[in-house]
Design an enzyme around this catalytic site. Structure first.
Site, PDB file in Angstrom:
ATOM      1  N   SER A  63       7.597   6.931  -7.223  1.00  0.00           N
ATOM      2  CA  SER A  63       6.694   7.655  -8.127  1.00  0.00           C
ATOM      3  C   SER A  63       6.573   9.132  -7.776  1.00  0.00           C
ATOM      4  O   SER A  63       6.552   9.993  -8.659  1.00  0.00           O
ATOM      5  CB  SER A  63       5.307   7.009  -8.108  1.00  0.00           C
ATOM      6  OG  SER A  63       5.417   5.658  -8.484  1.00  0.00           O
ATOM      7  N   ARG A 186       0.273  -2.455   5.556  1.00  0.00           N
ATOM      8  CA  ARG A 186       0.003  -1.187   4.857  1.00  0.00           C
ATOM      9  C   ARG A 186      -1.173  -1.306   3.895  1.00  0.00           C
ATOM     10  O   ARG A 186      -1.784  -0.299   3.534  1.00  0.00           O
ATOM     11  CB  ARG A 186       1.253  -0.712   4.114  1.00  0.00           C
ATOM     12  CG  ARG A 186       1.775  -1.692   3.101  1.00  0.00           C
ATOM     13  CD  ARG A 186       3.028  -1.183   2.405  1.00  0.00           C
ATOM     14  NE  ARG A 186       2.692  -0.232   1.353  1.00  0.00           N
ATOM     15  CZ  ARG A 186       3.599   0.435   0.637  1.00  0.00           C
ATOM     16  NH1 ARG A 186       4.884   0.272   0.869  1.00  0.00           N
ATOM     17  NH2 ARG A 186       3.232   1.267  -0.311  1.00  0.00           N
ATOM     18  N   ALA A 259       2.818  11.838   1.233  1.00  0.00           N
ATOM     19  CA  ALA A 259       1.427  12.226   1.484  1.00  0.00           C
ATOM     20  C   ALA A 259       0.385  11.234   0.973  1.00  0.00           C
ATOM     21  O   ALA A 259      -0.610  10.982   1.644  1.00  0.00           O
ATOM     22  CB  ALA A 259       1.169  13.593   0.844  1.00  0.00           C
TER      23      ALA A 259
END
Length: 514
Positions: A63, A186, A259
């Site tokens: 993405s 995660r 990020a």
């Protein structure tokens, strides 16, 4: 504002194109509006993975990369590729930031805590980058290194962590500088939706060595969790071996290069006004190193600082005095703003932004429609206001529900999107507008892997559709790539693309018959 017939660029996140109908949630779904457009409207396929989007050859798209290329109209060397090249040409091992940190820790006899996603996925991180760090520590004879590993199972098969651990152990045999001190899925460590109840136990594990379970080694822990039907992504924060929590004077190195899912955990250490949860302890770090810049307001020491981009689509629209709206739900808001603007935090003149909150559910297969209906209502109101020349919107469903591996839920997500598209087009038609539809990468068109015999939860390398609804224009090429979207959109507006945009104009006005 003046009355504008808006042009909408709709990005269907994770909606790839696959001739094969098997395990293809898009093909299985009942999509009358999409089917009608595919039969009657101009469309082509665009490359959204590998070299055409600045990634290594055959690396699946994602993405962040997709939105950057749609917005930039040129190939941008991605951080993943940039770091790989630095490893190959020796610059990584000479990186001044790494040397400064290790030298300081040797002097003060403190520890380095390396944390990040142990994965060959190449979306948020790559395990080879961790291995290169271990080699550097070995080269500098620095052995006080503790590893805090996040497990993937989302950009990789759901149960694949043992393969990565095997590779890591081989590296540690060559470079015996570090111990594995914690593991965690995660789902907890890399949340991006302010679900602080997931991040808090990770922080407590890192700073206090606290976890519900403790195992002598990572393999034993993972076998235990697999036996209890817990796959990599959902492994709870778990202490491995002897407790080595982060102490005053220690340094942290977060080796993720992407990020959006690194920001929250980073902010627990660095944000002076942090209010996500009560931190029982806040270690005074000598350094917090991030592989790339996660956020200009998070003052990390950055190993690979950003390379600025000029004349992205948003900037060109703004400099031509056009108004634009960016709209998405929480999960993809950063993508239609920060990443679409080339990784730039600033908002352009006449650029407005709307974020529709994503639903608070554990996994999105529990609510396949996510916030698509609310997003559609808001989008239609924006179209009807005629306040915007261009609206850039993202629908997250095909990607976020596709990531769960739940086929039926993903089919429902696609059917919901089809209804939303139909409603958006009605509003556009009533306002004399035009519609461009594309995707940033594939996902929902391949939901099961025969190779691994597991659900295929990751992105794909398939092409994505590029479809024009609104009449009067046709495609001049039979295929393209994501970098061709911005120049083509500008052509629809009668704007010449700037020289920085090396993508091609794929759309041409129909000639009136004499």
């Amino acid at each position: 504002m003046s009355h504008n017939a808006p042009l909408v660029l709709m990005i269907l996140d994770g909606w790839g194109y696959n001739e094969n109908d098997r395990y293809n949630a898009i093909a299985k779904a009942n999509t009358p509006q999409w089917d009608e457009w595919w039969q009657t409207c101009p469309h082509i396929l665009l490359k959204a993975s590998g070299l055409p989007v600045g990634l290594p050859d055959e690396q699946m798209g994602n993405s962040e990369v997709g939105h950057m290329h749609i917005g930039a109209g040129r190939v941008i060397q991605q951080d993943f590729t940039r770091i790989n090249e630095a490893i190959n040409n020796g610059k990584f091992a000479k990186n001044a930031v790494f040397h400064e940190v290790i030298d300081q820790l040797k002097k003060t006899e403190k520890s380095l805590h390396i944390m990040g996603l142990l994965s060959p996925g190449g979306v948020h991180s790559h395990e080879q980058h961790l291995f290169a760090l271990l080699a550097l520590c070995n080269q500098k004879k620095f052995r006080s290194v503790h590893l805090h590993l996040f497990l993937d199972g989302r950009d990789t098969p759901p149960q694949s962590a043992l393969d990565s651990l095997k590779c890591l152990n081989e590296e540690l045999a060559k470079h015996p500088v570090a111990t594995i001190n914690s593991i965690c899925g995660r789902y907890y460590a890399m949340d991006r939706d302010k679900r602080w109840e997931r991040v808090e136990p990770v922080y407590n594990l890192l700073t206090q060595g606290k976890s519900e379970r403790q195992f002598p080694d990572a393999e034993t822990a993972i076998h235990f969790y697999y036996k209890n039907k817990i796959s990599d992504e959902f492994v709870p924060p778990t202490l491995i071996g002897k407790e080595h929590s982060i102490q005053d004077g220690d340094a942290v190195l977060f080796f993720n290069f992407r990020a959006d899912r690194a920001r929250q955990l980073t902010s627990t250490f660095l944000d002076p006004s942090f209010k996500g949860f009560e931190r029982k302890t806040l270690p005074k770090l000598s350094y917090f190193v991030s592989m790339t810049q996660y956020d200009k307001n998070l003052l990390t020491t950055t190993a690979f600082p950003p390379v600025p981009l000029n004349n992205t689509l948003g900037e060109v629209l703004s400099s031509h005095g056009l108004s634009q709206l960016r709209i998405a739900e929480t999960e993809k808001y950063a993508h239609v703003t920060f990443f679409f603007n080339g990784g730039c935090e600033s908002v352009f003149t006449n650029e407005e932004r709307i974020m529709v909150p994503s639903p608070q559910v554990a996994t999105y297969d529990l609510q396949p429609e996510m916030s698509a209906h609310e997003l559609t209502k808001t989008l239609i109101a924006a179209i009807n206001s005629q306040d915007y020349h261009v609206i850039i919107c993202n629908y997250a469903n095909a990607d976020m529900v596709g990531h769960t591996g739940n086929f039926e839920a993903t089919v429902q997500a696609i059917e919901c999107l089809d209804q939303c598209m139909q409603q958006v087009w009605q509003a556009l038609k009533n306002n004399g507008g035009k519609l461009l539809i594309t995707a940033d990468h594939g996902n929902a068109e391949e939901m099961f892997s025969e190779a691994t015999n597991q659900a295929h939860t990751a992105h794909t390398s398939e092409p994505v559709p590029f479809l024009y609804v609104g009449g009067g224009w046709h495609f001049t090429h039979s295929e393209g790539s994501l970098i061709d979207i911005a120049p083509s959109l500008l052509a629809l507006l009668g704007i010449t693309p700037p020289p920085e945009m090396t993508g091609r104009i794929l759309l041409e006005k129909n000639h009136a018959h004499p």
